[in-house]
Design an enzyme around this catalytic site. Structure first.
Site, short mmCIF file in Angstrom:
data_model
loop_
_atom_site.label_atom_id
_atom_site.label_comp_id
_atom_site.label_asym_id
_atom_site.label_seq_id
_atom_site.Cartn_x
_atom_site.Cartn_y
_atom_site.Cartn_z
N SER A 260 1.00 -1.34 0.33
CA SER A 260 0.24 -0.02 0.28
C SER A 260 0.88 1.68 -0.30
O SER A 260 1.38 1.12 -1.25
CB SER A 260 -0.79 0.16 1.21
OG SER A 260 -1.43 1.64 2.32
N ASP A 434 -9.21 -4.47 -4.65
CA ASP A 434 -8.50 -3.86 -4.22
C ASP A 434 -9.20 -3.07 -3.98
O ASP A 434 -9.23 -1.86 -5.33
CB ASP A 434 -6.95 -3.87 -4.59
CG ASP A 434 -6.05 -3.34 -3.43
OD1 ASP A 434 -6.49 -2.34 -2.92
OD2 ASP A 434 -5.05 -3.56 -3.40
N HIS A 465 -7.73 -5.24 -0.16
CA HIS A 465 -6.34 -4.89 0.19
C HIS A 465 -5.30 -5.38 1.22
O HIS A 465 -3.85 -5.35 1.21
CB HIS A 465 -6.32 -3.25 0.47
CG HIS A 465 -5.54 -1.96 0.46
ND1 HIS A 465 -4.53 -1.63 -0.84
CD2 HIS A 465 -4.52 -1.73 1.60
CE1 HIS A 465 -3.81 -1.18 -0.63
NE2 HIS A 465 -3.87 -0.89 0.77
#
Ligand SMILES: *[C@@H]1O[C@H](CO)[C@@H](O)[C@H](O)[C@H]1NC(C)=O
Ligand SMILES: *[C@@H]1O[C@H](CO)[C@@H](O)[C@H](O)[C@H]1NC(C)=O
Ligand SMILES: *[C@@H]1O[C@H](CO)[C@@H](O)[C@H](O)[C@H]1NC(C)=O
Ligand SMILES: *[C@@H]1O[C@H](CO)[C@@H](O)[C@H](O)[C@H]1NC(C)=O
Length: 503
Positions: A260, A434, A465
């Site tokens: 991320s 995601d 995610h």
């Protein structure tokens, strides 16, 4: 006029809650709505208020803003401001009950408060599982004191000398070094890499649980929290990488694995301080976030207001991202209505922003995850991401508005990151579901990389995610592939056109 139409529709749904009249409308949506409506009805009646007045007072503004039928003469910002004010007032006036009747039921987990791991730090947890653990304090060029954790060698290895192979793991937004170990020794990526013979370093971004200190600034000051992922890429990452190189010798090569925001900072670093393209060995980006045109996270709700910085700072926390409870609830309602998940998860800002995948979620881990997440982030970082969404397709530095940009950057527009300057071999690993790193955005990034290794899409549609960290099948779906890429990634990439630079 429109109000009456709405009230009538709401009335209709209540009246028709038993009727099967909806071939043209998804039945499950109707069910959800009627269930909620009847709950609200009960609630309102129990409070001894007139249903009609309740809708006029409470629901109208929300319905109108949902459906976009609000008066056109007020500006978006005013509407946003009003919407939040009314939401917060509602929550206060109703003692937060308003949300509670709308939210899904609380679920009970087999959670033992006595479990010591809930209060353990990253090195304590690592040691708890029989591994060696180290903490290193690193001071950045702008004075932030970061704590970096390390598993120097595998616990079963007879030699207590750390291996040459070195990997730096960088957590994502609202995360910490604990992200990589919470899944336990069998499934935590940090432990697996240790077993595979890596010297494992775990970064902690400025402002999180382990990096809340500065040589001169108070942690309570606005100046301390005045950073976004850009400063992390310019100061934190270089400090950490240089520190590891100093420890291990400048001939060593570090593999970088980010999740991320841990990938955003890598891309920002490599496109600005380009000599790091030669320092690292390769980059592996889990749920890569650079372009943000196709975002399902509720963070997108903030995007259209990202130019009203002062107001967002007020709502989300002036310094640290600590949104007013009511704001978090407002965001989470959008998240949770999609997934219909439990309240404990809906109330955690990390899940609200990043999503949740019930199928891959190991509920045993919930207590430890909730006790370590969110680990802290600056509000400005969230606003920066919201700006990326608003900028639709531009990966750029923080936008201070035309005048502010002129002062800050010497140009009216915020500078874009020069992605084409990234020459490090990089593999992208993404998932279809995601909320923050969609197919189209990741693909757009991939085609611009000078030395792509591979774009691997996790072969499970629901994978989300946070699943990159804690999914039940994360080893099978992601980590084994990652190990394979780590082993052969650079060789593979060296066959590409820029081969000579990496041999
Ligand atoms: C609505 O509530 C009923 C009974 O409480 C339940 O059987 C049904 O599954 C619910 N529907 C939805 C879509 O939640
Ligand atoms: C590490 O050592 C323990 C005890 O000797 C053994 O049970 C375990 O299987 C070993 N683990 C690995 C991954 O080699
Ligand atoms: C935050 O940083 C910006 C840009 O460097 C600067 O203009 C501003 O004055 C800073 N604000 C605080 C509170 O330090
Ligand atoms: C869930 O997590 C616990 C604690 O780490 C672990 O013992 C268990 O095997 C995990 N379950 C699954 C299905 O991965």
């Amino acid at each position: 006029m429109k109000l009456y139409v709405l009230l009538f529709m709401v009335f209709l749904v209540i009246q028709c809650s038993d009727a099967r009249y909806t071939d043209w409308f998804p039945q499950n949506l109707v069910n959800v709505f009627t269930n909620k409506t009847s709950k609200i009805t009960e609630y309102v009646r129990s409070k001894g208020r007139s249903l009609k007045q309740f809708y006029v007072d409470n629901v109208k503004s929300k319905l109108t803003s949902y459906l976009g039928t609000d008066d056109v003469e007020v500006t978006k910002d005013e509407r946003f401001e009003r919407r939040f004010r009314s939401y917060i007032d509602d929550a206060k006036a109703t003692d937060k009950k308003l949300f509670d009747v709308i939210a899904p039921e609380t679920m009970n987990y087999e959670c033992n408060d006595e479990d010591p791991s809930l209060r353990m730090t990253t090195p304590q947890l690592i040691a708890f599982h029989g591994y060696a653990a180290e903490s290193h304090a690193i001071v950045t060029a702008d004075g932030y004191i970061l704590t970096v954790h390390r598993i120097p060698y595998f616990k079963n290895s007879t030699s207590k000398v750390s291996p040459r192979k070195t990997v730096l793991l960088h957590h994502g937004l609202l995360g910490s070094s604990t992200d990589w170990i919470m899944a336990g020794p069998d499934k935590g990526l940090a432990y697996m890499l240790s077993e595979y013979g890596y010297d494992v370093w775990l970064a902690n971004v400025r402002g999180n649980t382990y990096s809340r200190a500065h040589v001169s600034l108070s942690v309570d000051s606005s100046a301390f929290w005045n950073f976004t992922f850009h400063e992390v890429s310019q100061y934190d990452l270089p400090a950490v990488i240089d520190y590891i190189m100093d420890k291990k010798g400048w001939d060593s090569k570090i593999d970088y694995i980010g999740h991320s925001m841990g990938t955003t900072v890598l891309f920002a670093l490599l496109s600005t301080k380009t000599h790091y393209n030669k320092v690292l060995r390769a980059g592996f980006a889990l749920a890569p976030v650079a372009y943000m045109t196709d975002i399902r996270s509720p963070i997108r709700l903030l995007a259209s207001y990202s130019n009203n910085l002062a107001y967002l700072l007020k709502l989300l926390g002036a310094n640290e991202f600590l949104p007013h409870n009511a704001v978090l609830r407002w965001l989470s309602k959008h998240a949770c209505e999609i997934n219909k998940i439990e309240e404990a998860i809906c109330e955690n800002s990390m899940f609200v922003i990043c999503g949740h995948d019930a199928g891959q979620f190991n509920k045993t881990l919930l207590p430890i995850i909730l006790s370590h997440t969110p680990a802290g982030a600056s509000t400005k970082t969230l606003v920066h991401y919201a700006q990326e969404i608003r900028a639709a397709g531009k990966f750029q530095q923080f936008d201070y508005g035309p005048e502010g940009n002129l002062l800050e950057y010497g140009s009216v527009e915020a500078p874009e990151y020069q992605v084409h300057k990234i020459t490090l071999p990089i593999a992208l690993i993404s998932a279809e579901n995601d909320w923050l790193a969609s197919d189209v955005d990741v693909t757009n990034l991939y085609v611009q990389l000078a030395n792509p290794i591979e774009h691997y899409i996790v072969p499970l549609k629901q994978f989300n995610h946070a699943d990159f960290l804690w999914a039940i099948d994360a080893p099978k779906l992601v980590y084994y592939k990652l190990m394979q890429l780590l082993a052969e990634g650079v060789t593979y990439s060296a066959r590409n056109k820029h081969a000579q630079e990496f041999t």
